[in-house]
Design a protein around this motif. Structure first.
Motif, short mmCIF file in Angstrom:
data_model
loop_
_atom_site.label_atom_id
_atom_site.label_comp_id
_atom_site.label_asym_id
_atom_site.label_seq_id
_atom_site.Cartn_x
_atom_site.Cartn_y
_atom_site.Cartn_z
N PRO A 299 4.49 59.14 3.81
CA PRO A 299 5.57 59.55 3.64
C PRO A 299 6.84 58.69 4.59
N ASN A 300 7.25 57.55 4.76
CA ASN A 300 7.76 56.61 5.85
C ASN A 300 9.20 56.88 5.22
N SER A 301 9.80 55.69 5.24
CA SER A 301 10.74 55.45 5.06
C SER A 301 10.24 54.86 2.78
N ILE A 317 13.55 43.90 2.08
CA ILE A 317 13.81 42.88 2.74
C ILE A 317 13.43 42.51 3.91
N ASP A 318 13.68 41.47 4.44
CA ASP A 318 13.01 40.76 5.17
C ASP A 318 12.35 41.59 6.71
N GLN A 319 10.82 41.98 7.26
CA GLN A 319 11.10 42.69 8.02
C GLN A 319 11.47 43.92 7.87
N GLN A 320 10.97 44.42 6.68
CA GLN A 320 11.15 45.98 6.16
C GLN A 320 9.93 47.01 7.17
N ASN A 321 8.98 46.88 6.49
CA ASN A 321 8.08 47.69 7.73
C ASN A 321 8.36 47.66 8.58
N GLU A 322 8.74 46.49 9.73
CA GLU A 322 9.53 46.61 10.47
C GLU A 322 10.64 47.57 11.35
N ILE A 323 11.56 47.50 10.31
CA ILE A 323 12.38 48.74 9.96
C ILE A 323 12.20 49.55 9.41
N ALA A 419 11.08 51.46 22.00
CA ALA A 419 11.37 49.67 22.81
C ALA A 419 11.06 48.32 22.15
N ALA A 420 9.05 48.57 22.22
CA ALA A 420 8.59 47.52 22.09
C ALA A 420 8.81 46.97 19.94
N GLU A 421 8.73 48.18 19.90
CA GLU A 421 9.17 48.14 17.84
C GLU A 421 10.02 46.65 18.09
N LEU A 422 11.45 47.64 18.81
CA LEU A 422 12.62 46.96 18.63
C LEU A 422 12.65 45.66 18.76
N ASP A 423 12.19 45.52 19.87
CA ASP A 423 11.79 44.03 20.77
C ASP A 423 11.43 43.15 19.37
#
Length: 459
Positions: A299-301, A317-323, A419-423
């Motif tokens: 149950p994430n987004s 959308i592109d990079q949806q999992n990362e977002i 921070a690592a996820e954002l990077d």
């Protein structure tokens, strides 16, 4: 595995003896209704044991089917290999005593709420631990926990639930002899140790809600190991237990920790190994990891139900999992800051928690609004989880003189992970509406890390 690989069918397989009494007469229809309302053809089968669940899957399930398994961590452990072999996607329905796997995924205790949260989530590919020829999802232990498993009174377990584990562990701590073990982690040199306990974890929780590390995840590609030496006395052992319950042993003075993807344990041949609540083998043992092997609905987004079939809404959308990961962990981090605020004593840390909570809540709202045009509903904070976090921190305040330092270290770990996820995001490739809040979030987390570093340095 992708959502497009799903067949639209759910196999709802529940352990008969673990069902609530009122559900034994109505056939667990409330659960079936959750999946059918989400648009899935749902077959409900009551099974007597995990072997029956595995037989049913092998004979009827097809790749891309969803398998909702009702039971405890032992049941989940027993069906892991079959789920992987059949190419199905797992949803745990928390019907056990501890339900650590469901807790790792962030599923609520209520069965209907858990099913609803999962089926509206998204597919995640989780790591699976392996010890000799047996898989585990949460943790595997040698020493006190394995000895304690043999001591658990079934009647006490039914009455007290997870507390029965604590009672048995207390008995084993005082009565069993330490183990002489040789431990090899990856390519490191072997270490000889005399230990009371050695536990290797893959999930975030084990042992009825214990958590070994602030940052452990079943998607990080690593096994986390902590070991308790035989020289640790009872009082220090209680300290470790409190760290496991209310924080992390990564900075413990009493536990040795390490991480790698291949761990060999030798010595004390024949000593039992406990995995996900059941004795599954004996020493010697080799622990390995299969990264991203288990498909799970978590149950994430999730894509809002009313937008799922609209032709003008893109499926992804592109990079949806990362977002999704960034948004989810921003909410989790905000929740953590808010829970710490009424507990912490240090004025500088309290001020940082207060200001960062407000800033991150505003950024979360901006992210939420930016995701709506894509049909994506961002996760919402769980008020029950907030209460649990605050209770943990309050008890930590009572138990430890250096509670502020421990809380600050935990925040530092979480900020580093975010921070690592954002990077990892390619921010230039984000949709225009997302670029600004993501950039602002990146700067805010960088500022937070500098501030928390200054606070930790003064302790």
């Amino acid at each position: 595995m992708k959502s497009s690989d799903l067949t639209g069918k759910v196999h709802l397989l529940l352990t008969r003896k673990k069902l609530p009494d009122d559900w034994r007469t109505n056939g667990a229809e409330p659960l079936r209704t959750v999946f059918e309302d989400a648009g899935y053809q749902t077959d409900l089968t009551l099974c007597d044991n995990p072997d029956d669940i595995c037989k049913h899957l092998k004979s009827t399930a097809k790749p891309g089917d969803i398998v909702a398994v009702g039971g405890g961590d032992g049941t989940i452990n027993a069906v892991l290999e079959t789920v992987i072999e059949t190419g199905t996607v797992l949803i745990p329905v928390p019907l056990g005593t501890a339900n650590d796997f469901a807790r790792t995924l962030g599923l609520p205790d209520d069965l209907v709420d858990a099913a609803r949260a999962a089926i509206h989530g998204q597919i995640r590919m989780l790591d699976v631990g392996r010890v000799n020829d047996h898989s585990f999802i949460n943790a595997a232990s040698i020493g006190v926990p394995a000895d304690a498993r043999k001591r658990i009174n079934p009647d006490l377990k039914r009455t007290l639930g997870a507390i029965s584990y604590a009672v048995a562990n207390w008995q084993s701590w005082h009565e069993m002899d330490p183990l002489d073990l040789t431990i090899t982690c990856g390519d490191e040199k072997p270490q000889k140790m005399k230990l009371r306990q050695l536990t290797i974890t893959n999930g975030r929780y084990f042992g009825g809600g214990l958590r070994p590390s602030e940052s452990k995840s079943p998607e990080d590609g690593l096994l986390h190991m902590f070991a308790i030496r035989d020289s640790v006395d009872t009082l220090s052992g209680l300290d470790i237990a409190a760290e496991l319950l209310f924080g992390s042993v990564d900075n413990s003075s009493y536990a040795l920790t390490m991480e790698c993807d291949d761990i060999t344990i030798e010595g004390e041949e024949g000593a039992p190994i406990l995995a996900d609540g059941e004795i599954i083998g004996k020493l010697p043992a080799r622990f390995t990891l299969r990264a991203g092997a288990l498909p799970v609905f978590a149950p994430n987004s999730y894509v809002a139900e009313e937008n799922r079939n609209r032709s003008d809404m893109p499926e992804t959308i592109d990079q949806q999992n990362e977002i999704n990961d960034v948004v989810r962990d921003t909410v989790d981090f905000t929740l953590r800051l808010e829970a710490i605020l009424p507990v912490v004593h240090d004025g500088q840390l309290k001020s940082l928690c207060h200001d960062s909570t407000r800033t991150l809540r505003d950024l979360y709202r901006q992210l939420e609004l930016s995701l709506r045009p894509f049909g994506i509903t961002a996760p919402s904070p769980d008020p029950d989880l907030h209460s649990l976090e605050e209770l943990r921190d309050r008890v930590m305040e009572w138990l430890f003189d250096n509670a502020d330092q421990r809380l600050a270290n935990g925040l530092d770990h979480r900020a580093k992970e975010l921070a690592a996820e954002l990077d990892h995001l390619d921010q230039n490739a984000l949709p225009d509406d997302l670029k600004k809040p993501i950039a602002t979030l990146t700067q805010e987390i960088a500022n937070f890390r500098k501030s928390i570093g200054d606070i930790i340095a003064k302790f």
